[in-house]
Design an enzyme around this catalytic site. Structure first.
Site, PDB file in Angstrom:
ATOM      1  N   SER A 197       0.830  -1.208   0.000  1.00 45.80           N
ATOM      2  CA  SER A 197       0.000   0.000   0.000  1.00 45.80           C
ATOM      3  C   SER A 197       0.867   1.261   0.000  1.00 45.80           C
ATOM      4  CB  SER A 197      -0.974  -0.057   1.196  1.00 45.80           C
ATOM      5  OG  SER A 197      -2.016   0.881   1.053  1.00 45.80           O
ATOM      6  N   ASP A 204      -9.875  -4.672  -4.930  1.00 42.82           N
ATOM      7  CA  ASP A 204      -9.339  -3.700  -3.974  1.00 42.82           C
ATOM      8  C   ASP A 204     -10.036  -2.352  -4.188  1.00 42.82           C
ATOM      9  OD1 ASP A 204      -7.869  -1.989  -2.368  1.00 42.82           O
ATOM     10  OD2 ASP A 204      -5.920  -2.704  -3.064  1.00 42.82           O
ATOM     11  N   HIS A 232      -7.901  -5.525  -0.408  1.00 42.46           N
ATOM     12  CA  HIS A 232      -6.678  -4.718  -0.335  1.00 42.46           C
ATOM     13  C   HIS A 232      -5.475  -5.477   0.225  1.00 42.46           C
ATOM     14  CE1 HIS A 232      -4.124  -1.276  -0.227  1.00 42.46           C
ATOM     15  NE2 HIS A 232      -4.102  -1.192   1.082  1.00 42.46           N
TER      16      HIS A 232
END
Length: 249
Positions: free
Chosen positions: A88, A195, A225
């Site tokens: 991320s 996601d 995610h």
């Protein structure tokens, strides 16, 4: 730091926004059994690190902190190859690290990375006041236990974004785009197709800007995610260790 026996490589974990390295025990366990010594920082303002919560004014400072961790691990384990794994926001940080220090890496893994553009930045940048809306934990994983643990974790930040952090993210995204290709560095990009936090179509543009000569990618149907915490996590981590084996060979 996680280690067992005589490691054959160093794995550096780079966590995402609002979280901390303690959420990566399962990933570290798989990597240790694969032959890694595993380390990584809690970023400034995150987890057990000092600083105003989730306040980052310049992501170059986070990259510099990460470099300190890498060099320390190298000093403890001289001669071992270094693999960096960023998730991320940590994917953005790891990609920037690779642009600046990629010659010292054997491989790079990017999981649902914030690259190219991030809709959260686009939506929040024009606002003076940051909305205090907690994350929908169901977007993390199809495994409800993951969201429940996240919601109850006192080291996870559950408050609003900081305006200066959003501005710094915007700058960092542009900086990585402008710097461009990772060259010959073996890179593995993984993303959940479902996601909603970091949308694959947004990341795609960033991947195209930084991709070098050795990019492998895998999108997982139905996954959200946190692919390392997904219901198919064993498949994802097996793909990661197989990629590392190829890169180290």
């Amino acid at each position: 730091m996680w280690v067992d026996g005589e490691p054959r490589y160093i794995a550096v974990l780079v966590h995402g926004y609002g979280e901390h390295l303690g959420r990566y025990d399962r990933v570290a366990d798989v990597l240790v059994r694969h032959g890694a010594v595993v380390c990584g920082p809690d970023h400034m303002g995150h987890g057990r690190s000092a600083g105003d919560r989730v306040l980052i004014e310049d992501y170059e400072d986070v990259v510099a902190d990460l470099h300190t961790v890498v060099e320390s691990a190298r000093g403890d384990h001289p001669g071992l190859p270094v693999v960096m794994i960023g998730h991320s926001m940590g994917g953005l940080i790891a990609a920037r690290y690779a642009q600046l220090h990629g010659g010292g890496l054997a491989a790079l893994v990017l999981s649902g990375p914030v690259l190219g553009r991030w809709h959260a930045v686009d939506e929040l940048l024009p606002l003076d006041e940051m909305p205090d809306e907690p994350i929908d934990t169901s977007t993390l994983s199809r495994d409800p236990a993951v969201g429940a643990a996240y919601a109850e974790d006192p080291l996870v930040w559950h408050g609003p974004f900081r305006k200066r952090t959003i501005e710094a993210l915007d700058t960092a995204l542009r900086r990585v785009d402008e710097h461009g290709s990772l060259g010959a560095l073996p890179t593995f990009y993984v993303h959940g197709e479902d996601d909603e936090l970091v949308r694959p179509e947004d990341t795609r543009a960033g991947i195209e800007r930084i991709r070098g000569a050795d990019l492998t990618e895998r999108l997982y149907p139905g996954a959200r995610h946190e692919v390392f915490n997904e219901t198919n996590r064993d498949e994802v981590l097996a793909d990661v260790t197989a990629f590392i084996d190829r890169a180290l060979a």
